[in-house]
Design a protein around this motif. Structure first.
Motif, PDB file in Angstrom:
ATOM      1  N   UNK A  95      20.919   2.432 -92.017  1.00 54.59           N
ATOM      2  CA  UNK A  95      21.848   3.176 -92.844  1.00 54.59           C
ATOM      3  C   UNK A  95      23.449   2.386 -92.299  1.00 54.59           C
ATOM      4  N   UNK A  96      24.044   2.386 -93.724  1.00 51.52           N
ATOM      5  CA  UNK A  96      25.168   1.741 -93.785  1.00 51.52           C
ATOM      6  C   UNK A  96      24.964   0.297 -93.291  1.00 51.52           C
ATOM      7  N   UNK A  97      26.166  -0.130 -92.392  1.00 52.10           N
ATOM      8  CA  UNK A  97      26.172  -1.357 -92.286  1.00 52.10           C
ATOM      9  C   UNK A  97      24.624  -2.050 -91.725  1.00 52.10           C
ATOM     10  N   UNK A  98      24.079  -0.882 -91.170  1.00 49.56           N
ATOM     11  CA  UNK A  98      22.764  -1.502 -90.685  1.00 49.56           C
ATOM     12  C   UNK A  98      21.611  -1.993 -91.534  1.00 49.56           C
ATOM     13  N   UNK A  99      21.926  -1.660 -92.913  1.00 45.27           N
ATOM     14  CA  UNK A  99      21.147  -2.050 -93.882  1.00 45.27           C
ATOM     15  C   UNK A  99      21.510  -3.510 -94.269  1.00 45.27           C
ATOM     16  N   UNK A 100      22.532  -4.147 -94.040  1.00 46.61           N
ATOM     17  CA  UNK A 100      22.747  -5.459 -94.194  1.00 46.61           C
ATOM     18  C   UNK A 100      22.062  -6.394 -92.987  1.00 46.61           C
ATOM     19  N   UNK A 101      21.899  -5.721 -92.033  1.00 43.93           N
ATOM     20  CA  UNK A 101      21.357  -6.378 -90.866  1.00 43.93           C
ATOM     21  C   UNK A 101      19.893  -6.404 -91.074  1.00 43.93           C
ATOM     22  N   UNK A 102      19.407  -5.356 -91.594  1.00 42.45           N
ATOM     23  CA  UNK A 102      17.991  -5.479 -91.917  1.00 42.45           C
ATOM     24  C   UNK A 102      17.653  -6.453 -93.194  1.00 42.45           C
ATOM     25  N   UNK A 103      18.534  -6.421 -94.195  1.00 42.96           N
ATOM     26  CA  UNK A 103      18.386  -7.471 -95.026  1.00 42.96           C
ATOM     27  C   UNK A 103      18.366  -8.964 -94.636  1.00 42.96           C
ATOM     28  N   UNK A 104      19.548  -9.125 -93.749  1.00 37.24           N
ATOM     29  CA  UNK A 104      19.480 -10.532 -93.007  1.00 37.24           C
ATOM     30  C   UNK A 104      18.178 -10.890 -92.270  1.00 37.24           C
TER      31      UNK A 104
END
Length: 269
Positions: A95-104
């Protein structure tokens, strides 16, 4: 669990071999997934994490205090937990900024990611959010961090039906210290450069974007990205804002669980 490892909690399914890993956003904690646990644990094994400095991971990483946070270092924290638990690959829900971490994570270790469920995804900071980040960055040393966080929470989630989401994130953010908030706030300034790269390079991992139709700050760039990427899909949730897993949990759970079941055999460990 060691001092240099994130706090985590697992729920074991009696027969399933599929793992789902939940990644919260900045200022939150694994507590934000309380409306997902019951539905998900009927089908999968679950791993809930508190990112560095958040929730019950707030007393860890004392050796990292002097070092700035990067998306790479925060992502490697999760890989460390996966290795510790011997989870070779999993489905990731963020969710939210956590989605960038998953994509990374999918970028640096694509073999570990079977599917991505990206709720309230942040794929680009628009002009308004960029101005807010810059102003916040200028004032972060003189204004108490909770003032800034409440302001950002209200700007991102302004509507009455988003009150529960605002209160939840503000409550969890209180567990952060001022220095921790500054580190994560600075990390937010790296969103646009890293997401520009992700927009240009698509991974062949099935990805579902679950977005509130009223998530006015972030839904437009998600629509643009989905049009460019053939492995990405978008589901809009009506009368819903940024934190769609809290505002519309039943719809969030149904769409995401169905997506995982549909693609769970696409990649094998």
């Amino acid at each position: 669990m060691t001092d240099n490892m994130l706090f985590y909690k697992t729920y074991q399914h009696p027969s399933s071999n599929e793992w789902v890993v939940f990644v919260h956003g900045a200022g939150g904690s694994s507590a934000i997934w309380y409306k997902q646990i019951k539905a998900y644990k009927q089908h999968f094994n679950l791993l809930l994490l508190d990112l560095r400095g958040h929730g019950k991971s707030n007393n860890m990483f004392k050796d990292m205090i002097a070092n700035p946070y990067t998306f790479k270092s925060v992502t490697k924290d999760i890989v460390h937990v996966l290795n510790h638990l011997k989870i070779q690959s999993a489905h990731f829900v963020g969710i939210s900024l956590g989605t960038i971490i998953i994509r990374n994570l999918a970028e640096i270790a694509p073999d570990r990611v079977k599917t991505m469920i990206l709720g309230g995804a942040v794929t680009r900071l628009n002009t308004r959010s960029q101005i807010l980040v810059k102003l916040g960055n200028m004032c972060k040393h003189i204004i108490p961090y909770m003032w800034l966080y409440r302001l950002f929470a209200y700007v991102v989630m302004p509507q009455k039906n988003q009150r529960e989401s605002r209160h939840l994130f503000v409550r969890e953010a209180k567990k952060l210290c001022q220095k921790e908030f500054k580190r994560w706030f600075k990390l937010a300034t790296e969103v646009n450069p890293i997401m520009k790269y992700f927009k240009e390079k698509e991974l062949s991992i099935p990805t579902l974007y679950l977005m509130g139709a009223n998530d006015y700050m972030f839904i437009k760039p998600v629509k643009e990205m989905v049009q460019r990427h053939k492995f990405s899909f978008l589901t809009e949730l009506k009368d819903c804002g940024h934190v769609c897993n809290v505002e519309r949990p039943d719809d969030f759970n149904q769409h995401s669980i169905d997506f995982i079941k549909q693609h769970k055999t696409t990649y094998t460990a």
